[in-house]
Design an enzyme around this catalytic site. Structure first.
Site, short mmCIF file in Angstrom:
data_model
loop_
_atom_site.label_atom_id
_atom_site.label_comp_id
_atom_site.label_asym_id
_atom_site.label_seq_id
_atom_site.Cartn_x
_atom_site.Cartn_y
_atom_site.Cartn_z
N HIS A 1 32.48 42.97 46.98
CA HIS A 1 33.08 41.62 47.08
C HIS A 1 34.49 41.50 47.25
O HIS A 1 35.01 40.47 47.88
CB HIS A 1 32.50 40.72 45.75
CG HIS A 1 33.24 40.58 44.78
ND1 HIS A 1 32.81 41.33 43.52
CD2 HIS A 1 34.39 40.02 44.33
CE1 HIS A 1 33.59 41.41 42.69
NE2 HIS A 1 34.79 40.64 43.18
N ASP B 1 26.61 45.48 44.66
CA ASP B 1 28.19 45.18 44.70
C ASP B 1 29.10 46.34 44.57
O ASP B 1 29.55 46.74 43.61
CB ASP B 1 28.59 44.25 43.67
CG ASP B 1 30.01 43.37 44.09
OD1 ASP B 1 30.55 43.74 45.23
OD2 ASP B 1 30.62 42.78 43.26
N SER C 1 37.88 42.72 38.79
CA SER C 1 36.79 43.18 39.84
C SER C 1 37.31 44.44 40.38
O SER C 1 38.33 44.89 40.69
CB SER C 1 36.62 42.10 40.85
OG SER C 1 35.76 41.25 40.58
N1 ARG Z 1 34.53 38.46 40.17
C1 ARG Z 1 35.87 38.88 39.30
C2 ARG Z 1 36.85 39.46 40.06
O1 ARG Z 1 36.72 39.48 41.32
C3 ARG Z 1 34.91 39.45 38.19
C4 ARG Z 1 34.62 38.71 36.86
C5 ARG Z 1 34.00 39.52 35.85
N2 ARG Z 1 33.71 38.44 35.07
C6 ARG Z 1 33.25 38.76 33.82
N3 ARG Z 1 33.19 37.81 33.04
N4 ARG Z 1 33.22 39.90 33.27
O2 ARG Z 1 37.83 39.50 39.64
#
Ligand code: ARG
Length: 276
Positions: free
Chosen positions: A88, A134, A227
């Site tokens: 992503h 992902d 992420s």
């Molecule tokens: N999608 C988020 C990013 O791109 C990471 C989110 C992780 N969230 C969590 N509650 N562990 O950085």
């Protein structure tokens, strides 16, 4: 599906946790505009409940992935020329020449050891709608066999519930008087039973076979901007930070890509990339 997505966004907006007196309102599963997943919001959204560390202390395996000059995601060095991260991170960022991998830094404003990217492969099964698979693998233009920079091997342990792993990353905080924070943080989180995680996310998101969950509900979790970074067990990368509703939510665990599960994809991609 649209109403489900709208619902996720709404609930995400409603789920606002108070951790250590800070309000953490996060929009990490705004899957309609999933690019938002890696954008900062107006609150402190660093690794939650952890502590400041240095890349050196961790073992030098954590990479900062930069696109067109902006920090986007974490990544893990798994070979002198190969970085593992989340698929992503590439949404809306598909231009290979705009990517830079920064190694050997603890603070985001440090220069570090920089490498341009030669190519990358995302899992073709990855879909932004459901965040299944992902995972992505990047090939660097030149080797990161450099002093102080380390690698992790791919996971070979079963992630039983309760097993404690470490997740680290940079989160950006938008200045609320104090200016941007660029420190690296780390936190230890236990694996959460998949059926519990599934139930928690029902019907907001489907926890697929490629996902594992970990966090201390209400206390410890990864967050936006972590992420792509690794969930680590004994020098092995076992998870990739993927998504969550909120951060350190009392109800929703952090969701990671299960490296054991996606290992065939990773190994095949490494082979393909190293021939290019
Ligand atoms: N999608 C988020 C990013 O791109 C990471 C989110 C992780 N969230 C969590 N509650 N562990 O950085």
């Amino acid at each position: 599906m649209r109403s489900l997505l709208g619902c996720i966004v709404l609930v995400t907006a409603l789920v606002s946790d108070h951790v250590h007196g800070q309000e953490i309102t996060n929009h990490t599963i705004d899957v309609e505009k999933v690019a938002k997943l890696v954008l900062p919001n107006n609150h402190d959204t660093r690794v939650i409940g952890g502590q400041v560390t240095t890349n050196w202390k961790l073992g030098g395996y954590l990479m900062a992935l930069v696109y067109a000059g902006d920090f986007v995601c974490g990544g893990t060095l798994i070979h002198d020329l190969i970085v593992l991260t989340a698929a992503h991170c590439f949404l809306g960022r598909m231009k290979v020449s705009d990517w830079t991998v920064v190694a050997g830094i603890s603070k985001l404003d440090q220069k570090g050891v920089r490498r341009k990217v030669k190519d990358f492969i995302l899992s073709e099964k990855f879909k932004e709608e459901d965040m299944n698979m992902d995972v992505a693998v990047m090939l660097l233009k030149s080797s990161l066999r450099v002093k102080g920079i380390g690698k992790l091997s791919l996971c070979s342990v079963n992630l039983n519930p309760g097993l404690e792993l470490t997740v680290s990353g940079w989160g950006m905080t938008v200045a609320r008087g104090s200016g941007p924070q660029t420190l690296l943080r780390t936190v230890t989180v236990p694996i959460i039973h998949k059926s519990n995680c599934r139930a928690a996310y029902q019907p907001m998101a489907k926890i697929t076979d490629s996902m594992i969950c970990a966090s201390v509900l209400g206390k410890k979790d990864a967050c936006t901007y972590d992420s792509g970074g690794p969930l680590v067990y004994k020098k092995q990368v076992c998870g990739i930070v993927s998504f969550g509703i909120g951060c350190a939510s009392k109800r929703y665990p952090g969701v990671y890509t299960d490296v054991m599960y996606v290992k065939p994809f990773i190994l095949k991609s490494i082979k393909v990339l190293l021939k290019r």
